[in-house]
Design an enzyme around this catalytic site. Structure first.
Site, mmCIF file in Angstrom:
data_model
loop_
_atom_site.group_PDB
_atom_site.id
_atom_site.type_symbol
_atom_site.label_atom_id
_atom_site.label_comp_id
_atom_site.label_asym_id
_atom_site.label_seq_id
_atom_site.Cartn_x
_atom_site.Cartn_y
_atom_site.Cartn_z
ATOM 1 N N ASP A 337 0.814 -1.217 0.000
ATOM 2 C CA ASP A 337 0.000 0.000 0.000
ATOM 3 C C ASP A 337 0.850 1.270 0.000
ATOM 4 O OD1 ASP A 337 0.847 -0.833 2.570
ATOM 5 O OD2 ASP A 337 -0.534 0.584 3.510
ATOM 6 N N GLU A 338 0.247 2.321 -0.529
ATOM 7 C CA GLU A 338 0.680 3.706 -0.328
ATOM 8 C C GLU A 338 2.139 3.988 -0.711
ATOM 9 O OE1 GLU A 338 -2.362 5.212 3.079
ATOM 10 O OE2 GLU A 338 -0.609 4.152 3.848
ATOM 11 N N PHE A 430 -10.622 0.097 13.250
ATOM 12 C CA PHE A 430 -10.944 0.337 14.655
ATOM 13 C C PHE A 430 -10.063 1.429 15.274
ATOM 14 C CE2 PHE A 430 -13.268 -3.878 15.891
ATOM 15 C CZ PHE A 430 -14.205 -3.622 14.898
#
Ligand code: ACM
Ligand code: ZN
EC number: 3.2.1.52
Length: 768
Positions: A337-338, A430
């Site tokens: 990711d990213e 969360f």
């Protein structure tokens, strides 16, 4: 005495056997099928557990230990089945792997399953059928250890029921991981995903590359600064804050997890989120750049592995070899990711690779990277999982996608025939707030209350049945930028994980929020015994206020997540007792007051009390003239936003804030006629991680004609580090004076210590 007590106990058994009904059974996640029958099974010192294998004994020990702690006695193992009063395990190879059947009669308890997984879940169900005091660490007297006679046929809807713990952003040790495994098992969850590598810390011992943990596991301590405001560190400064898990510790975790039917999935990030590795071995980066392990937020992430150098792949293959030797899981998560690939655009090694491999752009280079690693991991008999960015530039042939930027990546991957794990940040992150920000510890912006988690579904309506088959399940992710202690970690996980467990285990048709809320208190009571610092945010009443400035009044609506919530309130700071007013419709407020509200149960307030201090003042609804316009993204509710009575919350997107970027705030308030005034209050927010800073200076002036102003006071407040999000009223008091015009000038810090443009945020200017 003795005789009487025995009689009483016997009487209680009779009574309890009569009253146990479906509604009294509070199992989370709700079993697929449950039939409640007459009578109870009575546990006693003479209860026997018929276990035939060592593993069965190991599995049963957890429940035996609970009896030992809570009662002082425990059911014992036996090879011989007595006439009655026993627990028996039966194997039925026709059942699904995690399914179990539980037959409880007054004579015996029989758990039938295909293998250990189902036996474990049968025992967890027995645990939740027992009185909540079974969780007690101290002996409980005068309790009748019975469970109702039931017939349960149960199995999960999804095979992947996970939680991710981020050990990088803040390190959590083996003990907490093992504790978390117990709690996952209690909720019949079966995957613990460990995020072991990220910019701010490398958390897994790799013997061939010792500097990964000698250097990469430690960062310069800037814990006093809010995450995203932490400064870049000098690579030569020694890190002292961090930690890592040794291979021995990880093996212990994996072994323990297996006894709870939990697979531990390691995540070894690549090619980005690896500053910690580059700090240890700069040659892994395109330009051998020397960097320190970042102490906090890094954005964009440009220090990534070089995709051109062969040594990057040698390194990663070596790392994967050691990882595979620790984790028996079928999957290795390789992140993906990213990655901001600007270095790849100019790096000669990366450019050469692109030429040689015929890759059109850096997305295809990332795809090359992932596919090459997948091939290696597949050759070791393992499968790869990656975040949904691995779709960009072409998905690796056998990769499973973890869809986090919404469900779109998951929809696309399933369309392409790939397996998917849903973790959309909208429902599954969360680390995001679960209650009103003013009441909560610092967290990620957004709002994922318990209800929202409960109403999540990993299968999206638009999916075909074929696509839906590729949805392995979902997981909750707890990113740990703001999670500094195990207590905070527990607070963010529970009780939301209970809702997630039901989403993933129970049949969709059996899911019912009202019903869940009736079972939740029993789970929370168990959490209390277990010492879990769960959040009570779902019990808090929250308010939404609307200004009606033409009438100089506001209307306050109160709400709560629970159905038919009994909300009661008082005004004028009265006591919130049984005289409180039952809330039915929004409350009209016409003057300064303190509103208190709470959820009530049996005429008593439960949960935390909501308090709102509402202040009317002389500037309400008066005309404002700004020297510099407020920022177009933060307009509050328009030109009267700073005099609308309603105060902003720590959620700076709540629509009550006006902001100025770099500019100072200068405003003139016209009170329409000369009035006696003595105080000006400016309500401000600071959230340094989001680039919001208190003003460095505030000045107040008054005038009778709007031309000649007299300064009546100032506050000088030099920049100070603030590791929190904070609301503050800056008050300037002066001698009572008649004036019609009030001018306020607040000076912007302009540039943060990190070198970024800074915002001023204001919600109200109160003139008294
Ligand atoms: C992620 O949240 N960057 C996977
Ligand atoms: Zn490169």
């Amino acid at each position: 005495m003795r005789l009487i007590k025995t009689t009483l106990v016997a009487l209680f058994i009779l009574v309890s056997s009569a009253v146990v009904a479906q509604k009294d059974i509070a199992i989370i996640p709700k079993p697929a099928n449950i039939e409640v029958k007459e009578g109870v099974f009575q546990f006693s010192e003479n209860t026997k557990i018929i276990a035939t294998t060592a593993t069965q004994k190991e599995i049963a020990t957890a429940l035996m230990n609970k009896f030992k702690a809570a009662t002082g006695w425990q059911p014992e193992f036996s090879n011989k089945k007595p006439k009655n009063n026993y627990i028996e395990f039966k194997i039925d190879k026709n059942l699904n792997r995690e399914a179990y059947q539980l037959e409880v009669t007054s004579k015996s308890i029989v758990i039938t399953a295909k293998e250990n997984a189902g036996l474990i879940y049968g025992l967890e169900t027995i645990r939740q059928l027992l009185p909540t005091a079974i969780e007690s660490k101290n002996q409980v007297s005068n309790l009748n250890w019975v469970i109702p006679n039931v017939s349960i046929k149960d199995e999960p809807r999804f095979q992947w029921r996970g939680l991710m713990l981020d050990l990088s952003r803040h390190f959590f040790d083996k003990n907490y991981v093992i504790q978390t495994i117990d709690r996952l098992a209690m909720l019949k969850m079966n995957v613990l995903h460990l995020h072991l590598v990220d910019d701010q810390g490398w958390r897994i011992e790799i013997k061939k590359y010792p500097k990964l943990t000698e250097i990469g596991a430690w960062r310069v301590n800037q814990e006093n600064v809010i995450w995203n405001a932490r400064l870049t560190v000098d690579p030569n400064e020694k890190g002292t804050y961090g930690g890592f898990l040794t291979q021995e510790e990880l093996k212990e975790i994996v072994k323990y997890a297996a006894t709870k039917n939990i697979q531990v999935i390691p995540e070894i990030e690549m090619p980005a989120h690896v500053s910690s590795a580059i700090a240890a071995y700069p040659e892994l980066a395109c330009f051998n750049q020397k960097i320190g392990v970042p102490s906090g937020g890094v954005w964009p992430i440009t220090d990534i592995y070089c995709a051109g150098k062969e040594n990057t792949f040698e390194f990663l293959e070596d790392v994967i070899d050691e990882v595979i030797a620790i984790f028996p899981s079928k999957y290795i998560h390789i992140g993906g990711d990213e990655a901001t690939k600007t270095n790849w655009e100019t790096c000669p090694h990366c450019q050469k690779r692109m030429q040689e491999e015929g890759l059109k752009n850096v997305h295809e280079l990332q795809s090359y990277f992932v596919k090459r690693m997948e091939k290696y991991i597949n050759s070791k008999g393992k499968k790869v999982i990656g975040w949904d960015e691995i779709l960009e530039g072409g998905l690796a042939p056998d990769a499973t996608v973890m869809s986090w930027r919404g469900t779109e990546g998951g929809i696309e991957a399933s369309k392409q025939g790939h397996d998917v794990i849903m973790t959309p940040e909208s429902h599954c992150y969360f680390n995001i707030y679960q209650g009103p920000q003013n009441e909560e510890p610092l967290a990620f912006g957004g709002f994922i209350p318990l209800t929202k988690v409960y109403h999540f579904d990993p299968v999206v309506d638009e999916m075909t049945p074929e696509q839906a088959k590729h949805i392995l399940g979902a997981q909750a992710n707890l990113w740990a930028e703001y999670i500094e202690s195990t207590q905070e970690s527990e607070y963010m996980i529970f009780p939301r994980l209970g809702a997630m467990a039901e989403v993933l285990w129970s049949p969709k048709a059996a899911r019912n929020w009202n019903d869940f809320t009736t079972r939740l208190p029993s789970l929370l009571a168990r959490f209390d015994y277990l010492g879990i610092n769960y959040s009570k945010s779902a019990y808090l009443v929250s308010a939404a206020s609307k200004a009606h400035l033409d009438k100089k009044q506001i209307k306050v609506a109160l709400k709560n997540e629970f159905p038919n919530a009994d909300i009661r309130y008082v005004l004028d700071n009265k006591n919130l007792d049984n005289q409180a007013i039952k809330y039915t419709d929004s409350i009209t407020i016409q003057g300064t007051t303190i509103l208190k509200a709470s959820l009530f149960k049996e005429d008593k307030p439960i949960g935390k009390v909501f308090t709102d201090s509402i202040q009317f003042h002389k500037a309400v609804a008066n005309k404002l003239t700004f020297k510099n316009p407020y920022h177009e993204n933060y307009k509050a509710d328009g030109p009267l936003g700073l005099v609308n009575i309603i105060r902003g919350s720590k959620n700076f997107h709540d629509g009550q804030w006006q902001a100025w970027l770099v500019d100072d705030m200068e405003v003139v308030i016209d009170l329409e006629k000369n009035q006696s005034i003595h105080q000006v209050t400016l309500g401000a927010l600071e959230n340094q991680g989001s680039g919001i800073y208190f003003p460095t200076e505030i000045k107040a002036f008054i005038s009778t004609d709007g031309k000649m102003y007299k300064e009546v006071g100032k506050i000088i407040r030099p920049f100070a580090i603030n590791s929190n999000s904070e609301l503050k009223d800056f008050k300037i008091s002066f001698e009572k004076t008649n004036a019609r015009f009030v001018k306020v000038i607040a000076t912007n810090l302009k540039k943060s210590p990190k070198g970024e443009s800074s915002f001023l945020f204001f919600d109200e200017i109160l003139v008294d």
